[in-house]
Write a protein that holds these residues in place. Structure first.
Motif, PDB file in Angstrom:
ATOM      1  N   GLN A 178      -8.408  -7.304   5.126  1.00  0.00           N
ATOM      2  CA  GLN A 178      -9.620  -7.983   5.588  1.00  0.00           C
ATOM      3  C   GLN A 178     -10.342  -7.169   6.655  1.00  0.00           C
ATOM      4  OE1 GLN A 178      -8.898 -11.470   8.306  1.00  0.00           O
ATOM      5  NE2 GLN A 178      -6.755 -10.972   7.909  1.00  0.00           N
ATOM      6  N   PHE A 179      -9.646  -6.229   7.303  1.00  0.00           N
ATOM      7  CA  PHE A 179     -10.248  -5.407   8.346  1.00  0.00           C
ATOM      8  C   PHE A 179     -10.848  -4.118   7.781  1.00  0.00           C
ATOM      9  CE2 PHE A 179      -6.982  -8.004  10.349  1.00  0.00           C
ATOM     10  CZ  PHE A 179      -7.673  -8.542  11.435  1.00  0.00           C
ATOM     11  N   THR A 180     -10.288  -3.634   6.704  1.00  0.00           N
ATOM     12  CA  THR A 180     -10.776  -2.426   6.045  1.00  0.00           C
ATOM     13  C   THR A 180     -10.152  -2.353   4.656  1.00  0.00           C
ATOM     14  OG1 THR A 180     -10.758   0.001   6.062  1.00  0.00           O
ATOM     15  CG2 THR A 180      -8.937  -1.116   7.162  1.00  0.00           C
ATOM     16  N   PRO A 181     -10.890  -1.836   3.664  1.00  0.00           N
ATOM     17  CA  PRO A 181     -10.268  -1.681   2.339  1.00  0.00           C
ATOM     18  C   PRO A 181      -9.325  -0.496   2.263  1.00  0.00           C
ATOM     19  CG  PRO A 181     -12.532  -0.898   2.304  1.00  0.00           C
ATOM     20  CD  PRO A 181     -12.316  -1.500   3.665  1.00  0.00           C
ATOM     21  N   LYS A 182      -9.269   0.318   3.311  1.00  0.00           N
ATOM     22  CA  LYS A 182      -8.443   1.526   3.303  1.00  0.00           C
ATOM     23  C   LYS A 182      -7.191   1.291   4.144  1.00  0.00           C
ATOM     24  CE  LYS A 182     -12.433   4.556   2.628  1.00  0.00           C
ATOM     25  NZ  LYS A 182     -13.216   5.708   3.149  1.00  0.00           N
ATOM     26  N   VAL A 183      -6.181   0.710   3.511  1.00  0.00           N
ATOM     27  CA  VAL A 183      -4.895   0.424   4.146  1.00  0.00           C
ATOM     28  C   VAL A 183      -3.810   1.189   3.397  1.00  0.00           C
ATOM     29  CG1 VAL A 183      -3.215  -1.350   4.738  1.00  0.00           C
ATOM     30  CG2 VAL A 183      -5.657  -1.851   4.898  1.00  0.00           C
ATOM     31  N   ALA A 184      -3.014   1.943   4.134  1.00  0.00           N
ATOM     32  CA  ALA A 184      -1.926   2.716   3.533  1.00  0.00           C
ATOM     33  C   ALA A 184      -0.588   2.237   4.081  1.00  0.00           C
ATOM     34  CB  ALA A 184      -2.108   4.207   3.825  1.00  0.00           C
ATOM     35  N   LEU A 185       0.413   2.200   3.211  1.00  0.00           N
ATOM     36  CA  LEU A 185       1.755   1.795   3.616  1.00  0.00           C
ATOM     37  C   LEU A 185       2.538   2.998   4.132  1.00  0.00           C
ATOM     38  CD1 LEU A 185       0.810  -0.524   1.691  1.00  0.00           C
ATOM     39  CD2 LEU A 185       3.186  -0.784   1.023  1.00  0.00           C
ATOM     40  N   GLU A 186       3.243   2.789   5.222  1.00  0.00           N
ATOM     41  CA  GLU A 186       4.151   3.794   5.772  1.00  0.00           C
ATOM     42  C   GLU A 186       5.523   3.132   5.907  1.00  0.00           C
ATOM     43  OE1 GLU A 186       5.286   7.547   7.127  1.00  0.00           O
ATOM     44  OE2 GLU A 186       3.341   6.937   6.295  1.00  0.00           O
ATOM     45  N   PRO A 187       6.275   3.077   4.788  1.00  0.00           N
ATOM     46  CA  PRO A 187       7.568   2.394   4.824  1.00  0.00           C
ATOM     47  C   PRO A 187       8.489   3.031   5.862  1.00  0.00           C
ATOM     48  CG  PRO A 187       6.884   2.903   2.566  1.00  0.00           C
ATOM     49  CD  PRO A 187       5.982   3.657   3.473  1.00  0.00           C
ATOM     50  N   PRO A 188       9.391   2.245   6.475  1.00  0.00           N
ATOM     51  CA  PRO A 188       9.629   0.838   6.109  1.00  0.00           C
ATOM     52  C   PRO A 188       8.902  -0.178   6.992  1.00  0.00           C
ATOM     53  CG  PRO A 188      11.416   1.633   7.471  1.00  0.00           C
ATOM     54  CD  PRO A 188      10.450   2.776   7.352  1.00  0.00           C
ATOM     55  N   GLU A 189       8.202   0.259   8.049  1.00  0.00           N
ATOM     56  CA  GLU A 189       7.748  -0.732   9.012  1.00  0.00           C
ATOM     57  C   GLU A 189       6.405  -0.415   9.670  1.00  0.00           C
ATOM     58  OE1 GLU A 189      10.587   1.091  12.560  1.00  0.00           O
ATOM     59  OE2 GLU A 189      11.200  -0.734  11.516  1.00  0.00           O
ATOM     60  N   ALA A 190       5.515   0.254   8.950  1.00  0.00           N
ATOM     61  CA  ALA A 190       4.224   0.590   9.558  1.00  0.00           C
ATOM     62  C   ALA A 190       3.112   0.543   8.524  1.00  0.00           C
ATOM     63  CB  ALA A 190       4.270   1.962  10.219  1.00  0.00           C
ATOM     64  N   LEU A 191       1.909   0.265   9.008  1.00  0.00           N
ATOM     65  CA  LEU A 191       0.690   0.296   8.211  1.00  0.00           C
ATOM     66  C   LEU A 191      -0.302   1.229   8.883  1.00  0.00           C
ATOM     67  CD1 LEU A 191       0.152  -3.515   7.467  1.00  0.00           C
ATOM     68  CD2 LEU A 191       1.078  -1.792   5.905  1.00  0.00           C
ATOM     69  N   LEU A 192      -1.096   1.920   8.066  1.00  0.00           N
ATOM     70  CA  LEU A 192      -2.134   2.818   8.562  1.00  0.00           C
ATOM     71  C   LEU A 192      -3.477   2.354   8.033  1.00  0.00           C
ATOM     72  CD1 LEU A 192      -0.271   6.195   7.984  1.00  0.00           C
ATOM     73  CD2 LEU A 192      -0.608   5.009  10.157  1.00  0.00           C
ATOM     74  N   LEU A 193      -4.441   2.139   8.920  1.00  0.00           N
ATOM     75  CA  LEU A 193      -5.755   1.616   8.561  1.00  0.00           C
ATOM     76  C   LEU A 193      -6.817   2.651   8.925  1.00  0.00           C
ATOM     77  CD1 LEU A 193      -3.865  -0.910   8.973  1.00  0.00           C
ATOM     78  CD2 LEU A 193      -5.927  -2.158   9.611  1.00  0.00           C
ATOM     79  N   GLU A 194      -7.606   3.088   7.935  1.00  0.00           N
ATOM     80  CA  GLU A 194      -8.743   3.947   8.204  1.00  0.00           C
ATOM     81  C   GLU A 194      -9.941   3.030   8.434  1.00  0.00           C
ATOM     82  OE1 GLU A 194     -11.805   5.691   8.619  1.00  0.00           O
ATOM     83  OE2 GLU A 194     -11.922   5.634   6.432  1.00  0.00           O
ATOM     84  N   VAL A 195     -10.413   2.957   9.672  1.00  0.00           N
ATOM     85  CA  VAL A 195     -11.359   1.908  10.080  1.00  0.00           C
ATOM     86  C   VAL A 195     -12.703   2.456  10.531  1.00  0.00           C
ATOM     87  CG1 VAL A 195      -9.527   0.289  10.719  1.00  0.00           C
ATOM     88  CG2 VAL A 195     -10.393   1.918  12.413  1.00  0.00           C
ATOM     89  N   GLU A 196     -13.018   3.682  10.181  1.00  0.00           N
ATOM     90  CA  GLU A 196     -14.292   4.260  10.599  1.00  0.00           C
ATOM     91  C   GLU A 196     -15.470   3.383  10.168  1.00  0.00           C
ATOM     92  OE1 GLU A 196     -16.735   6.961  12.476  1.00  0.00           O
ATOM     93  OE2 GLU A 196     -14.555   7.153  12.352  1.00  0.00           O
ATOM     94  N   GLY A 197     -15.414   2.874   8.918  1.00  0.00           N
ATOM     95  CA  GLY A 197     -16.509   2.050   8.419  1.00  0.00           C
ATOM     96  C   GLY A 197     -16.517   0.635   8.953  1.00  0.00           C
ATOM     97  N   SER A 198     -15.469   0.222   9.654  1.00  0.00           N
ATOM     98  CA  SER A 198     -15.396  -1.147  10.168  1.00  0.00           C
ATOM     99  C   SER A 198     -15.798  -1.261  11.626  1.00  0.00           C
ATOM    100  CB  SER A 198     -13.958  -1.682  10.004  1.00  0.00           C
ATOM    101  OG  SER A 198     -13.537  -1.615   8.669  1.00  0.00           O
TER     102      SER A 198
END
Length: 390
Positions: free
Chosen positions: A25-45
């Motif tokens: 919901q914050f950005t369509p560019k969300v990448a998984l970094e298993p096992p316990e992290a998320l990476l969000l590219e938020v330049e456009g947000s």
């Protein structure tokens, strides 16, 4: 580019994908970094949220609503943001080498403990001793080398489970835990710009049996508060036969749902939405069969001149009754004596119904009946009161 990393220490592996769906919901560019992290590219947000600080604050509030402890950090590259999140947001040069997830025994032996000290070492000697992979990761963190990421695709339906910290014996007490799942669902719906007309809360009981709570909406919904309010109404009507140990939330059949636009002069869309929310709350509390709409139907017989419909499914007909009709129609006509009546207007003859087996032949009048103005008819010489005008 501007990246934000969310690090969830001790996160169960099965929760990473549901959290990624929520984060979309914050950005369509969300990448998984298993096992316990998320990476969000938020330049456009950033323009939507106003500033990086506002975006980070929104993410922190969302994680708190979900009940997860998270460390957030931002950086121009995804790897730098990830390392900073693992290091509690410290500056890149101040980060301990543990955030790189490499064997630090060699570096400890030569007195290197921070990333800044590591970067100060000669590159050629470092590559020879630790391999080119470490050099590549350092260059990616510094933005010297690109790091392609595969972005997460939000699922077409929602399914999540939550084990309760203890047994729950009262249905209404389940709402607190269910809010965490509803917040995840609301995030996914916002990411897909969709809503749901229903969802199912499954209860896993102490005796290993399961029961389902169906929640239905009068119009598509995705706001977490609206989902929560209706679930609370539903749970208030339930008595648990067995304590509950875990819950699961399932929702599918997403329908497109854009944001509402406010009107300059009045707001009929918002008023209609408020009406729909009232109807669905009444249905949740009283049952769906207890709340319904009524629409006119083209039939001269008064008992057939209306139809029961689902709220909002109005089917208006351009049909005008040929004579006056009372606002109050009796459930069954009441027999009256002719001496009680003072006829004022009429007759209006109704002769119809032969096509459905309920043929009607009546002469209707407007008459005074005591102190009331009544709608009466005569059938085979007998008088009946069928309704009252006042």
């Amino acid at each position: 580019m501007f990246w934000v990393a969310l690090h969830f220490p001790g996160l169960p592996a099965t929760m990473l994908a549901p959290l990624a769906a929520w984060a979309c919901q914050f950005t369509p560019k969300v990448a998984l970094e298993p096992p316990e992290a998320l990476l969000l590219e938020v330049e456009g947000s950033l323009r939507y949220f106003g500033s990086p600080d506002a975006l980070l604050a929104a993410l922190e509030r969302g994680c708190a609503e979900l009940g997860f402890r998270a460390s957030l950090a931002a950086a121009p590259s995804s790897r730098a943001a990830l390392w900073r999140a693992r290091g509690a947001g410290l500056a890149l040069e101040e980060l301990p080498l543990e955030v790189l997830r490499v064997d630090t025994a060699f570096f400890a032996a030569i007195g290197i403990s921070t990333l800044g000290e590591l970067l100060a070492l000669p590159r050629d000697g470092l590559a020879e001793r630790c391999g080119p992979e470490l050099i590549d990761e350092l260059d990616q963190a510094l933005g010297r080398l690109p790091e392609p990421r595969e972005f997460f695709v939000p699922p077409e339906r929602f399914s999540a489970e939550l084990e309760l910290p203890g047994e729950v014996a009262h249905a209404e007490a389940l709402l607190f835990a269910a809010r965490r799942l509803l917040a995840q669902l609301a995030g996914l719906l916002a990411a897909r710009q969709a809503g749901v007309r229903a969802f199912t809360l499954t209860l896993a009981h102490h005796d290993r049996s399961r029961s389902a709570v169906q929640v239905q909406f009068a119009s598509p919904a995705r706001d977490a508060e609206r989902l929560s309010v209706l679930l609370r109404e539903k749970l208030a009507t339930i008595v648990l036969a067995q304590p509950v140990e875990a819950i699961a939330l399932d929702a599918g059949d997403f329908v497109p749902l854009g944001a509402l636009s406010r009107g300059l002069f009045g707001d009929r869309v918002a008023e209609a939405e408020q009406w729909a929310e009232l109807v669905e709350r009444l249905q949740a509390r009283l049952g769906r069969d207890a709340v319904y709409g009524v629409t006119p139907f083209p039939d001269h017989r008064p008992e057939y001149a209306w139809r029961r419909v689902e709220p909002g499914d109005w089917d208006a007909h351009d049909f005008v009754q040929p004579g006056p009709r009372p606002a109050w129609l009796l459930a069954a006509p009441r027999r009256v004596s002719e001496t009680e009546l003072v006829l004022i207007a009429g007759p209006e003859r109704l002769a119809c119904g032969w096509w459905d087996g309920d043929e009607t032949r009546r002469d209707y009048f407007v008459a005074e009946l005591g102190r009331s103005l009544a709608w009466v008819y005569r059938e085979q010489g007998t008088w009946y009161a069928h309704g009252f005008f006042a």
